[in-house]
Motif scaffolding. Sequence first.
Motif, PDB file in Angstrom:
ATOM      1  N   ALA A   1       9.765   7.546  -8.391  1.00  0.00           N
ATOM      2  CA  ALA A   1       8.991   8.769  -8.214  1.00  0.00           C
ATOM      3  C   ALA A   1       9.888  10.005  -8.247  1.00  0.00           C
ATOM      4  O   ALA A   1       9.535  11.029  -8.840  1.00  0.00           O
ATOM      5  CB  ALA A   1       8.223   8.714  -6.887  1.00  0.00           C
ATOM      6  N   GLY A   2      11.058   9.902  -7.635  1.00  0.00           N
ATOM      7  CA  GLY A   2      11.966  11.037  -7.598  1.00  0.00           C
ATOM      8  C   GLY A   2      12.528  11.387  -8.976  1.00  0.00           C
ATOM      9  O   GLY A   2      12.706  12.571  -9.293  1.00  0.00           O
TER      10      GLY A   2
ATOM     11  N   GLY B   1       0.812  -1.213   0.000  1.00  0.00           N
ATOM     12  CA  GLY B   1       0.000   0.000   0.000  1.00  0.00           C
ATOM     13  C   GLY B   1       0.844   1.260   0.000  1.00  0.00           C
ATOM     14  O   GLY B   1       0.524   2.236  -0.690  1.00  0.00           O
ATOM     15  N   GLU B   2       1.921   1.239   0.744  1.00  0.00           N
ATOM     16  CA  GLU B   2       2.826   2.393   0.802  1.00  0.00           C
ATOM     17  C   GLU B   2       3.446   2.669  -0.562  1.00  0.00           C
ATOM     18  O   GLU B   2       3.501   3.823  -1.019  1.00  0.00           O
ATOM     19  CB  GLU B   2       3.916   2.118   1.832  1.00  0.00           C
ATOM     20  N   VAL B   3       3.915   1.609  -1.235  1.00  0.00           N
ATOM     21  CA  VAL B   3       4.553   1.771  -2.551  1.00  0.00           C
ATOM     22  C   VAL B   3       3.546   2.277  -3.576  1.00  0.00           C
ATOM     23  O   VAL B   3       3.848   3.164  -4.390  1.00  0.00           O
ATOM     24  CB  VAL B   3       5.188   0.445  -3.003  1.00  0.00           C
TER      25      VAL B   3
ATOM     26  N   ASP C   1       1.528   6.544  -7.259  1.00  0.00           N
ATOM     27  CA  ASP C   1       0.300   7.106  -7.835  1.00  0.00           C
ATOM     28  C   ASP C   1       0.492   8.477  -8.495  1.00  0.00           C
ATOM     29  O   ASP C   1      -0.026   8.706  -9.600  1.00  0.00           O
ATOM     30  CB  ASP C   1      -0.796   7.188  -6.766  1.00  0.00           C
ATOM     31  N   PRO C   2       1.234   9.409  -7.904  1.00  0.00           N
ATOM     32  CA  PRO C   2       1.352  10.733  -8.537  1.00  0.00           C
ATOM     33  C   PRO C   2       2.140  10.752  -9.840  1.00  0.00           C
ATOM     34  O   PRO C   2       2.069  11.736 -10.576  1.00  0.00           O
ATOM     35  CB  PRO C   2       2.076  11.566  -7.456  1.00  0.00           C
ATOM     36  N   VAL C   3       2.910   9.692 -10.130  1.00  0.00           N
ATOM     37  CA  VAL C   3       3.759   9.712 -11.331  1.00  0.00           C
ATOM     38  C   VAL C   3       3.400   8.592 -12.304  1.00  0.00           C
ATOM     39  O   VAL C   3       4.203   8.210 -13.153  1.00  0.00           O
ATOM     40  CB  VAL C   3       5.253   9.618 -10.944  1.00  0.00           C
ATOM     41  N   ARG C   4       2.186   8.082 -12.222  1.00  0.00           N
ATOM     42  CA  ARG C   4       1.818   6.940 -13.068  1.00  0.00           C
ATOM     43  C   ARG C   4       1.771   7.281 -14.555  1.00  0.00           C
ATOM     44  O   ARG C   4       1.794   6.388 -15.390  1.00  0.00           O
ATOM     45  CB  ARG C   4       0.480   6.345 -12.619  1.00  0.00           C
TER      46      ARG C   4
ATOM     47  N   PHE D   1       2.833  -0.577 -13.272  1.00  0.00           N
ATOM     48  CA  PHE D   1       3.640   0.606 -13.575  1.00  0.00           C
ATOM     49  C   PHE D   1       4.777   0.168 -14.496  1.00  0.00           C
ATOM     50  O   PHE D   1       5.828  -0.251 -14.042  1.00  0.00           O
ATOM     51  CB  PHE D   1       4.176   1.199 -12.268  1.00  0.00           C
ATOM     52  N   SER D   2       4.551   0.269 -15.801  1.00  0.00           N
ATOM     53  CA  SER D   2       5.418  -0.402 -16.762  1.00  0.00           C
ATOM     54  C   SER D   2       6.525   0.481 -17.309  1.00  0.00           C
ATOM     55  O   SER D   2       6.308   1.653 -17.632  1.00  0.00           O
ATOM     56  CB  SER D   2       4.580  -0.924 -17.940  1.00  0.00           C
TER      57      SER D   2
END
Length: 346
Positions: free
Chosen positions: A343-344, A228-230, A235-238, A258-259
Amino acid sequence: MSRKLLTLSWAATLMGGAAFAEAPQVASDIAPVHSLVARVMEGVGTPELIIQSGASPHEYSLRPSEAAALQNAELMFWIGPDLTPWLEDTIATLAPNAAVTTLLETDGTIELEFRENALFEAHDHEDHADDDGHDDDHDDDHKDHDEHAEEGHDAEGHEEHDDHGDEEAGHEGHDHGAHDPHAWLSPQNAMTWLNVIAGQLSAADPDNAGAYFANAAAGRSEIETLIGEVASTLDPVRDGRFIVFHDAYQYFEKDFDFSASGAISIGDASDPSPARIAGIQERIAEEGIDCVLSEPQFNPGLVKTVLDGTEAQTGILDPLGSDLEPGPGLYPQLIRNLSTALAGCM
């Protein structure tokens, strides 16, 4: 401290030492597997790590201390020959009497096909489910993955890339198995393996079976929270698009939907052909790839070559946790680090 408390402390130390001494001698191949085994053995014993996490497991020379640890092992947990073909004969020679568990072959393990191509058609996030059809498998606990992976591989759009035949020719005779061996990057697999590890340890050491299964249950609960954390981190960068250094992450990609858009090198990290590099560069230029990721185990020069003339960012993905302390906490931190690095970078 009173004499009574000192006596109790001394007795507890002796009991703890006795439990540790009576634990079976256990070895594991790579740091993520070692971490899962260490989680199950926590409070009972400590497994030995055979392949240090700062090195590539695809090619490795054992140190004398690592060979000795393998020779002394009563149980051995490893991914299997698809990841480390060189280790198969070594185990047979040094640990012929050990109980060997090949995790990639255990019941319930998700297995994905080894991908040879450089570009992944699933990069189109909007049409992701239609392109590779894996969303139904994902929702159904990844059933029939071998069949699905074959379908996805056949539909990878080879006709769009006339140089693919030349690329495959460059890999003729290269030694890798049919399945992608990086299966530890699926937290679903990790949860399955915790039970497998507990079962094998309990069979060898029934006196500590309760501790093994309790630790496995706690480890599974920790990974469920981690999933859930991952997902929240990603989610913001999908909508982002990224290229990886070598094709080691499709288990992570499938678990979290997330491919990647492609890989510079195939899953065994062999040197890519010029045609493969050109194909990756073309995709970066045409589709506005956000990020190209390197790895600490490999030469960053290839990533620099691929990035030349583009505006893509670069970052580092580490599938082995080379900068993490080996032990029970390495696996969840490894998965967490993958998500934060992605994400970064995007």
